[in-house]
Design a protein around this motif. Structure first.
Motif, PDB file in Angstrom:
ATOM      1  N   THR A 177       8.844  37.988 -15.205  1.00 31.62           N
ATOM      2  CA  THR A 177       9.081  38.400 -13.825  1.00 31.62           C
ATOM      3  C   THR A 177      10.377  39.192 -13.725  1.00 31.62           C
ATOM      4  N   LYS A 202       4.401  39.780  -7.607  1.00 33.30           N
ATOM      5  CA  LYS A 202       4.329  38.354  -7.953  1.00 33.30           C
ATOM      6  C   LYS A 202       3.784  37.573  -6.763  1.00 33.30           C
ATOM      7  N   THR A 259       3.156  31.720 -10.873  1.00 34.33           N
ATOM      8  CA  THR A 259       3.494  32.630 -11.966  1.00 34.33           C
ATOM      9  C   THR A 259       2.262  33.449 -12.300  1.00 34.33           C
TER      10      THR A 259
END
Length: 332
Positions: free
Chosen positions: A314, A179, A184
């Motif tokens: 995530t 990530k 995002t």
């Protein structure tokens, strides 16, 4: 030994070893009936070897008695289970007739401690291994303790698994990467290309930086032993590049055994795609050695017979692994 994780736990494996060594066992362990198998009772150093000793077969001592070879390094040391008679002493000879003839002179004889069962003890979630009992590295965690044939206890690295659950086999394409900090999205700049590559290249050399998760340049920690990377081609497309191994230098990581490399210039983006495939099961996973928490980003797309809206989620690869569960929304 293969624990068969994640289908079986280390405690399931411990119970399996107990079952193999049960009373009236019909199992064979290292050439012996399971009920009679105890493990390594003695380590023998030898010299003046003629022939080749074969594992899982018996040897005879000149002083009387027999033993079963459980391991032999081929260069002067073997590990045995005493079967009959008293342990021999230095200068006694050992011989084997099945399957081939071999003989040697004993230099030293060292008694080793037995465990019952032979694998050691289970805490319920970890194995406290018996002397010389080996387990596949992918099936161990940092809580397991393994005593090698050199009688030194090893504490394995913390190998953990990250899962993407809830996908549809042959329908969903899964892409999982690091990530990118507070955003995002996948951190497409996890590494930067150190050496320009062409389509004929079989290796990819990328720059690595300090261990600072959340920034654009990161270390090579937690890299799976085999897998895929994405390389930014000079046309701006991120190409999927499989690799079969990697080596880490002071400031670079080299992915080897690569195929399908694009033409790419120095400082083009490179990132590890921890999972990068069309689903072939309802749950996909990768295994790596845990060093520090990793924030991961997953993107799942399906444009086949049951299309869904692109799912993005995530998760954290932590000391106990981690997972992402896909929420499917129809896109028909």
């Amino acid at each position: 030994w293969n624990v068969n994780k994640p289908t079986r736990s280390i405690n399931n494996f411990y119970e399996r070893i107990k079952w193999l060594q049960r009373q009236a066992s019909a199992s064979t362990v290292y050439g012996l009936n399971g009920e009679l198998f105890r493990g390594v009772t003695h380590q023998i150093a030898y010299s003046s070897l003629t022939g080749v000793f074969d594992d899982s077969n018996a040897i005879t001592f000149s002083s009387g008695g027999t033993a079963q070879i459980l391991a032999d390094d081929g260069s002067g040391v073997m590990w045995v289970q005493l079967l009959t008679g008293a342990p021999p002493v230095a200068t006694n000879t050992i011989s084997q007739t099945v399957p081939d003839a071999a003989s040697a002179t004993i230099s030293t004889m060292t008694e080793r401690t037995l465990s019952f069962p032979s694998c050691g003890q289970s805490t319920g979630s970890a194995l406290l291994g018996g002397y010389g009992f080996g387990v596949e590295t992918d099936d161990l965690t940092s809580n397991d303790k393994i005593t090698a044939l050199d009688n030194v206890q090893r504490n394995p690295p913390n190998n953990q698994v990250f899962y993407v659950n809830g996908v549809v086999s042959t329908e969903d394409y899964v892409l999982l990467g690091l990530k990118n900090g507070g955003s995002t999205d996948i951190d497409s700049g996890q590494f930067l290309l150190s050496t320009a590559i062409t389509g004929a290249s079989t290796s990819v050399v990328a720059k690595v930086g300090t261990e600072t998760p959340g920034t654009s340049t990161k270390s090579a920690l937690d890299t799976p032993t085999t897998g895929t990377i994405r390389v930014e081609g000079d046309d701006g497309i991120y190409y999927r590049v499989p690799y079969t191994g990697f080596t880490v230098q002071a400031s670079t990581i080299t992915f080897t055994g690569c195929s399908s490399c694009p033409t790419a210039a120095v400082d083009n983006d490179v990132y590890i795609s921890y999972i990068d495939k069309l689903a072939d099961a309802t749950s996909l996973s990768y295994l790596a050695t845990y060093h520090s928490d990793r924030a991961l980003f997953g993107r799942i797309r399906d444009g086949k017979t049951t299309p869904i809206k692109t799912f993005e989620g995530t998760g954290t690869f932590g000391s106990a692994g981690g997972s992402i569960s896909v929420l499917r929304q129809s896109d028909e």
